[in-house]
Design a protein around this motif. Structure first.
Motif, PDB file in Angstrom:
ATOM      1  N   VAL A   8     -40.679 -41.713  47.541  1.00 42.73           N
ATOM      2  CA  VAL A   8     -40.686 -42.854  48.460  1.00 42.73           C
ATOM      3  C   VAL A   8     -41.311 -44.066  47.773  1.00 42.73           C
ATOM      4  CG1 VAL A   8     -41.734 -43.742  50.597  1.00 42.73           C
ATOM      5  CG2 VAL A   8     -40.583 -41.519  50.587  1.00 42.73           C
ATOM      6  N   TRP A   9     -42.422 -43.856  47.080  1.00 47.47           N
ATOM      7  CA  TRP A   9     -43.066 -44.976  46.377  1.00 47.47           C
ATOM      8  C   TRP A   9     -42.140 -45.538  45.297  1.00 47.47           C
ATOM      9  CZ3 TRP A   9     -44.266 -46.702  41.599  1.00 47.47           C
ATOM     10  CH2 TRP A   9     -45.152 -47.786  41.520  1.00 47.47           C
ATOM     11  N   ASN A  10     -41.523 -44.643  44.517  1.00 46.23           N
ATOM     12  CA  ASN A  10     -40.613 -45.091  43.459  1.00 46.23           C
ATOM     13  C   ASN A  10     -39.451 -45.888  44.033  1.00 46.23           C
ATOM     14  OD1 ASN A  10     -42.127 -43.875  41.446  1.00 46.23           O
ATOM     15  ND2 ASN A  10     -40.838 -42.064  41.325  1.00 46.23           N
ATOM     16  N   TYR A  11     -38.889 -45.424  45.127  1.00 39.51           N
ATOM     17  CA  TYR A  11     -37.762 -46.126  45.755  1.00 39.51           C
ATOM     18  C   TYR A  11     -38.206 -47.508  46.238  1.00 39.51           C
ATOM     19  CZ  TYR A  11     -33.685 -46.948  48.702  1.00 39.51           C
ATOM     20  OH  TYR A  11     -32.562 -47.488  49.292  1.00 39.51           O
ATOM     21  N   ALA A  12     -39.371 -47.581  46.857  1.00 40.87           N
ATOM     22  CA  ALA A  12     -39.896 -48.888  47.295  1.00 40.87           C
ATOM     23  C   ALA A  12     -40.113 -49.802  46.090  1.00 40.87           C
ATOM     24  CB  ALA A  12     -41.203 -48.692  48.074  1.00 40.87           C
ATOM     25  N   TYR A  13     -40.578 -49.234  44.994  1.00 38.30           N
ATOM     26  CA  TYR A  13     -40.787 -50.022  43.784  1.00 38.30           C
ATOM     27  C   TYR A  13     -39.454 -50.540  43.241  1.00 38.30           C
ATOM     28  CZ  TYR A  13     -42.037 -51.344  39.053  1.00 38.30           C
ATOM     29  OH  TYR A  13     -42.187 -52.043  37.898  1.00 38.30           O
ATOM     30  N   PHE A  14     -38.433 -49.689  43.214  1.00 33.94           N
ATOM     31  CA  PHE A  14     -37.132 -50.111  42.712  1.00 33.94           C
ATOM     32  C   PHE A  14     -36.535 -51.219  43.571  1.00 33.94           C
ATOM     33  CE2 PHE A  14     -36.982 -45.649  40.978  1.00 33.94           C
ATOM     34  CZ  PHE A  14     -37.228 -46.042  39.678  1.00 33.94           C
ATOM     35  N   LEU A  15     -36.818 -51.180  44.862  1.00 34.91           N
ATOM     36  CA  LEU A  15     -36.296 -52.215  45.753  1.00 34.91           C
ATOM     37  C   LEU A  15     -37.026 -53.543  45.590  1.00 34.91           C
ATOM     38  CD1 LEU A  15     -35.831 -50.135  49.027  1.00 34.91           C
ATOM     39  CD2 LEU A  15     -34.015 -51.011  47.530  1.00 34.91           C
TER      40      LEU A  15
END
Length: 161
Positions: A8-15
């Motif tokens: 979830v953190w990685n996805y938020a970072y990618f966004l």
């Protein structure tokens, strides 16, 4: 959180391309899940459901702030052991270069490429998550791959195909 917190953190970072925003967004996503424990209806996988919540939180967060400039990209933490310092250094350099290429892609391409490559989502899952038609997901993913390959070879990811 134990099973999906880093994703979830990685996805938020990618966004968002910002670690501080990813911290806030991932925290907000899990707070929403905590506040509404019966929100999961089983219509998708838990990961797709969490990513949808994270995506909505990220878009809401971005609406309240302005992204006006390119933000320098650091390396996303990876877990695992390397056989030697030299091998690790070479691997890190390669991984950093790949992530720099991916992070330079326009958001609409970057998001789908990350969902495909990092999270191995199906086209159907990506379509459900983003609210796009499957055909649109397929074409954007194809363009993302082509743009990433062009950028890797030295071209600009912003050139029109």
């Amino acid at each position: 959180m134990k099973g999906y917190g880093q994703d979830v953190w990685n996805y938020a970072y990618f966004l968002t391309k910002r670690a501080d925003w990813a911290d806030d967004i991932s925290q907000e996503a899990f707070l929403k899940v905590f506040r509404s424990p019966n929100g999961f209806r089983g219509e998708s996988s838990i990961q797709t459901w969490l990513f949808a919540i994270t995506r909505n939180c990220a878009f809401n967060y971005r609406r309240t702030a302005f992204i006006r400039k390119v933000i320098p990209v650091g390396r996303v933490e990876r877990q695992g052991l390397s056989p030697s310092a030299e091998a690790e250094a070479l691997s890190n350099r390669f991984v950093d270069e790949i992530w720099e290429v991916v992070m330079e892609l326009p958001a609409k391409y970057r998001e789908l490429l990350v969902l495909d490559a990092k999270y191995e989502m199906t086209l159907q899952e990506m379509a459900e998550l983003t609210g796009l038609a499957i055909g649109t997901v397929k074409s954007r993913l194809s363009r993302a791959r082509r743009k990433a390959a062009e950028a890797w070879k030295g071209g600009s990811v912003y050139e029109r195909a």
